[in-house]
Motif scaffolding. Structure first.
Motif, short mmCIF file in Angstrom:
data_model
loop_
_atom_site.label_atom_id
_atom_site.label_comp_id
_atom_site.label_asym_id
_atom_site.label_seq_id
_atom_site.Cartn_x
_atom_site.Cartn_y
_atom_site.Cartn_z
N VAL A 1 21.84 8.54 2.61
CA VAL A 1 20.53 7.96 2.36
C VAL A 1 20.33 6.78 3.30
O VAL A 1 21.13 5.84 3.31
CB VAL A 1 20.38 7.50 0.90
N SER A 2 19.26 6.80 4.07
CA SER A 2 19.01 5.71 5.02
C SER A 2 18.33 4.53 4.34
O SER A 2 17.70 4.68 3.28
CB SER A 2 18.13 6.21 6.17
N ASP A 3 18.43 3.36 4.99
CA ASP A 3 17.73 2.18 4.48
C ASP A 3 16.23 2.42 4.43
O ASP A 3 15.54 1.97 3.50
CB ASP A 3 18.01 0.98 5.39
N LEU A 4 15.70 3.14 5.42
CA LEU A 4 14.27 3.39 5.48
C LEU A 4 13.81 4.22 4.29
O LEU A 4 12.78 3.93 3.68
CB LEU A 4 13.92 4.11 6.78
N GLU A 5 14.58 5.25 3.94
CA GLU A 5 14.20 6.12 2.83
C GLU A 5 14.21 5.35 1.51
O GLU A 5 13.28 5.46 0.70
CB GLU A 5 15.14 7.32 2.76
N ALA A 6 15.26 4.54 1.29
CA ALA A 6 15.32 3.75 0.06
C ALA A 6 14.21 2.70 0.04
O ALA A 6 13.60 2.45 -1.01
CB ALA A 6 16.69 3.08 -0.06
N GLY A 7 13.95 2.08 1.22
CA GLY A 7 12.90 1.08 1.30
C GLY A 7 11.52 1.67 1.05
O GLY A 7 10.68 1.07 0.37
N CYS A 8 11.27 2.86 1.59
CA CYS A 8 9.99 3.52 1.36
C CYS A 8 9.83 3.88 -0.11
O CYS A 8 8.73 3.77 -0.68
CB CYS A 8 9.87 4.77 2.22
N GLY A 9 10.92 4.30 -0.73
CA GLY A 9 10.86 4.60 -2.15
C GLY A 9 10.53 3.37 -2.97
O GLY A 9 9.73 3.43 -3.91
N HIS A 10 11.12 2.23 -2.59
CA HIS A 10 10.83 0.97 -3.29
C HIS A 10 9.37 0.58 -3.10
O HIS A 10 8.69 0.15 -4.04
CB HIS A 10 11.76 -0.12 -2.76
N ASN A 11 8.87 0.72 -1.88
CA ASN A 11 7.48 0.37 -1.62
C ASN A 11 6.50 1.27 -2.37
O ASN A 11 5.49 0.81 -2.90
CB ASN A 11 7.19 0.44 -0.12
#
Length: 270
Positions: free
Chosen positions: A245-255
């Motif tokens: 899981v990339s930082d971008l994917e987790a960050g987009c999920g959070h957003n």
């Protein structure tokens, strides 16, 4: 079989029957998960919010259930009468700590704060290994939940998975990983300390016991320190990265989860 035996069997079934409250939460998770997957919802952020929140509550219920079920098989038969085996979050000793606060911290900051707790009658249980396993059972449930959420990533099975659903799973995995790490900290009041406590001397346990109510508060206070918070989330993201899981994917999920802030511009969800 006599009437007493039949009554006892009926009582045991009632004590272990899945609560309608839990089934309702699970239904919300299933319906909103379908809405996220299909794009049926007019507001993908709201759908992600409902899906992740309900899934997070389901995981909290399973966490507490794992403690109780392990205690039951270790000798504490009282957990059934307390309602812990029904998966009903309202039956927990501290519903505020177990459900309400963890959900609030997810909403406010995207942190999988560990909850507590079910009351285990430890004097009914013999053997240090059993006591340790009871404490470990909860966070191990978070580990298992994280493994399920990240399975499409580390199995390279993302073909056909909608972006929004992928991001929602990534953020849910972040919550499970952070909860597992926090729970396994050897801090009084957290499960990690419960794992090692049976192996400590009676004197040490007696001296540490008064600190247990403040352990979670101390961890929370430390996470407000930017340096410590940064180190903690670096560890969380390192674990997620190892699971694909990339930082971008987790960050987009959070957003997407915090849909009311409208910060989804940099996330490709088309």
């Amino acid at each position: 079989m006599g009437p007493v035996g039949s009554q006892n069997r009926s009582q045991h079934r009632d004590e272990r029957r899945i609560s309608p409250v839990f089934l309702g939460i699970f239904a919300v998770m299933a319906v909103t998960g379908w809405a996220v997957w299909t794009g049926y919802a007019t507001s993908p952020g709201l759908a992600v919010f409902l899906f992740v929140t309900s899934a997070w509550i389901v995981s909290l219920c399973l966490h507490e259930y794992a403690h109780a079920r392990t205690a039951l098989h270790s000798g504490d038969l009282s957990v059934g009468a307390k309602g812990y085996l029904t998966l009903n979050p309202l039956k927990y000793t501290h519903a505020l700590l177990s459900i309400v606060l963890p959900v609030l911290f997810v909403i406010m900051g995207g942190l999988g704060l560990p909850g507590g707790a079910v009351y285990i009658e430890r004097d009914r249980i013999e053997g240090r290994w059993r006591h340790s396993l009871i404490s470990a059972a909860g966070p191990l449930t978070n580990v298992a939940f994280a493994a399920v959420c990240t399975a499409p990533f580390w199995l390279n099975a993302l073909d056909g998975v909608p972006f929004v659903f992928r991001f929602a799973l990534a953020f849910l995995a972040l919550l499970q990983v952070s909860a597992a790490i926090l729970n396994f900290l050897p801090v009084p009041g957290l499960d990690g300390y419960g794992v090692i406590e049976p192996w400590l001397s009676h004197r040490v346990r007696r001296e540490v016991a008064p600190l247990a109510p403040f352990g979670l508060l101390a961890v929370f206070a430390l996470l407000w320190i930017p340096e410590i918070n940064g180190y903690f989330f670096d560890l969380v993201y390192a674990v997620l990265s190892a699971l694909g899981v990339s930082d971008l994917e987790a960050g987009c999920g959070h957003n997407l989860y915090q849909f009311w802030q409208d910060t989804n511009g940099f996330c490709q969800i088309g």
